[in-house]
Design a protein around this motif. Sequence first.
Motif, PDB file in Angstrom:
ATOM      1  N   UNK A  98      14.932  13.518 -12.124  1.00  0.00           N
ATOM      2  CA  UNK A  98      15.324  14.828 -12.026  1.00  0.00           C
ATOM      3  C   UNK A  98      16.047  15.308 -13.084  1.00  0.00           C
ATOM      4  N   UNK A  99      16.248  16.530 -13.291  1.00  0.00           N
ATOM      5  CA  UNK A  99      17.101  16.879 -14.433  1.00  0.00           C
ATOM      6  C   UNK A  99      18.483  16.798 -13.708  1.00  0.00           C
ATOM      7  N   UNK A 100      19.636  16.566 -14.846  1.00  0.00           N
ATOM      8  CA  UNK A 100      20.817  16.386 -14.711  1.00  0.00           C
ATOM      9  C   UNK A 100      21.745  17.377 -15.803  1.00  0.00           C
ATOM     10  N   UNK A 103       0.781  -1.226   0.056  1.00  0.00           N
ATOM     11  CA  UNK A 103       0.116   0.010  -0.037  1.00  0.00           C
ATOM     12  C   UNK A 103       0.787   1.189  -0.236  1.00  0.00           C
ATOM     13  N   UNK A 104       1.953   1.310   0.838  1.00  0.00           N
ATOM     14  CA  UNK A 104       2.832   2.309   0.903  1.00  0.00           C
ATOM     15  C   UNK A 104       3.304   2.987  -0.620  1.00  0.00           C
ATOM     16  N   UNK A 105       3.215   4.155  -0.727  1.00  0.00           N
ATOM     17  CA  UNK A 105       3.839   4.846  -2.116  1.00  0.00           C
ATOM     18  C   UNK A 105       5.341   4.767  -2.030  1.00  0.00           C
ATOM     19  N   UNK A 106       5.984   4.403  -2.962  1.00  0.00           N
ATOM     20  CA  UNK A 106       7.417   4.063  -3.069  1.00  0.00           C
ATOM     21  C   UNK A 106       7.687   4.979  -4.223  1.00  0.00           C
ATOM     22  N   UNK A 107       8.641   5.816  -4.301  1.00  0.00           N
ATOM     23  CA  UNK A 107       9.182   6.565  -5.364  1.00  0.00           C
ATOM     24  C   UNK A 107      10.629   6.391  -5.538  1.00  0.00           C
ATOM     25  N   UNK A 108      10.627   5.605  -6.655  1.00  0.00           N
ATOM     26  CA  UNK A 108      12.244   5.581  -7.163  1.00  0.00           C
ATOM     27  C   UNK A 108      12.914   6.803  -7.816  1.00  0.00           C
ATOM     28  N   UNK A 109      13.945   7.465  -7.322  1.00  0.00           N
ATOM     29  CA  UNK A 109      14.342   8.697  -7.700  1.00  0.00           C
ATOM     30  C   UNK A 109      15.388   8.487  -8.713  1.00  0.00           C
ATOM     31  N   UNK A 110      15.534   8.919 -10.015  1.00  0.00           N
ATOM     32  CA  UNK A 110      16.860   8.949 -10.604  1.00  0.00           C
ATOM     33  C   UNK A 110      17.100  10.225 -11.641  1.00  0.00           C
ATOM     34  N   UNK A 111      18.269  10.311 -11.606  1.00  0.00           N
ATOM     35  CA  UNK A 111      18.722  11.393 -12.691  1.00  0.00           C
ATOM     36  C   UNK A 111      18.402  11.165 -14.251  1.00  0.00           C
ATOM     37  N   UNK A 112      18.401  12.243 -14.894  1.00  0.00           N
ATOM     38  CA  UNK A 112      17.964  12.068 -16.399  1.00  0.00           C
ATOM     39  C   UNK A 112      18.787  10.971 -17.078  1.00  0.00           C
ATOM     40  N   UNK A 113      20.205  11.262 -16.811  1.00  0.00           N
ATOM     41  CA  UNK A 113      21.053  10.096 -17.474  1.00  0.00           C
ATOM     42  C   UNK A 113      20.604   8.584 -17.094  1.00  0.00           C
ATOM     43  N   UNK A 114      20.262   8.400 -16.076  1.00  0.00           N
ATOM     44  CA  UNK A 114      19.713   6.909 -15.725  1.00  0.00           C
ATOM     45  C   UNK A 114      18.470   6.857 -16.564  1.00  0.00           C
ATOM     46  N   UNK A 115      17.534   7.790 -16.339  1.00  0.00           N
ATOM     47  CA  UNK A 115      16.064   7.353 -17.115  1.00  0.00           C
ATOM     48  C   UNK A 115      16.286   7.385 -18.452  1.00  0.00           C
ATOM     49  N   UNK A 116      17.217   7.904 -19.386  1.00  0.00           N
ATOM     50  CA  UNK A 116      17.263   7.872 -20.636  1.00  0.00           C
ATOM     51  C   UNK A 116      17.871   6.417 -20.963  1.00  0.00           C
ATOM     52  N   UNK A 117      18.210   5.591 -20.034  1.00  0.00           N
ATOM     53  CA  UNK A 117      18.717   4.291 -20.335  1.00  0.00           C
ATOM     54  C   UNK A 117      17.737   3.148 -19.755  1.00  0.00           C
TER      55      UNK A 117
END
Length: 205
Positions: free
Chosen positions: A129-131, A96-110
């Motif tokens: 997040x922007x990087x 139930x608990x909201x989990x948010x995986x935080x990653x930089x734009x470099x990681x997200x692009x891959x």
Amino acid sequence: MIGIMGGTFDPIHIGHLRTALEIAESCGMEQIRIIPGRVPPHRPQPKASAEQRWEMVNLAIAGEPLFQADRRELERLGNSYTVDTLSSLRDDLGSKIPLAFILGMDAFLAFRSWHRWQDIMRLAHLVVMNRPGYVPDPNDWYGELLAQTTCELSTTAAGRVTFLSVTSLEISATNIREACKNNKSIRFLVPDEVYEYIQEHHLYN
Ligand code: ATP
């Protein structure tokens, strides 16, 4: 909501800490878990040992109650896959608990090259997040998602993607390791305690 930041943290630096703090504040997260990986699947092996990286993470976050270091990837054999980490967090924390995986734009692009990336999105929200140096392409698969910039994630446990703006910090662990190798100071790029640890253990020379 709990924020999760995975990485190699070789070493942890101000670019990780400041951005995660800003995300936590803007989304009202009650905690940020910093989870160093043992064997990173997508990149060369770290220079510092797992225990040294763990110690630096702990030194960096000491005194900031929002942050908690989590050893689970260091205890697990084999590749440190984010999907396994999130499943194990779900086993501990429930569905139930909201989990948010935080990653930089470099990681997200891959991100779509990550092991079972669709399952990652079923287990947590993604907060990107922007990087500096990494610009998203509106024509890529995530193009329509780029308009999502809300922090309202706590009404569901997982599954959303949002792009949040943080202070742009052009700091990377690669540059820090390179500076050490070239006998340049890394002071103020990492917390003082991490700076002293790196000096004391002659890391990255
Ligand atoms: P390296 O240079 O060794 O690849 P790194 O500085 O990118 O390391 P990681 O431990 O690989 O650090 O990163 C962990 C997470 O933190 C990733 O999601 C990455 O995108 C994010 N991150 C790291 N540095 C920054 C930064 N300066 N701004 C925004 N996000 C960052």
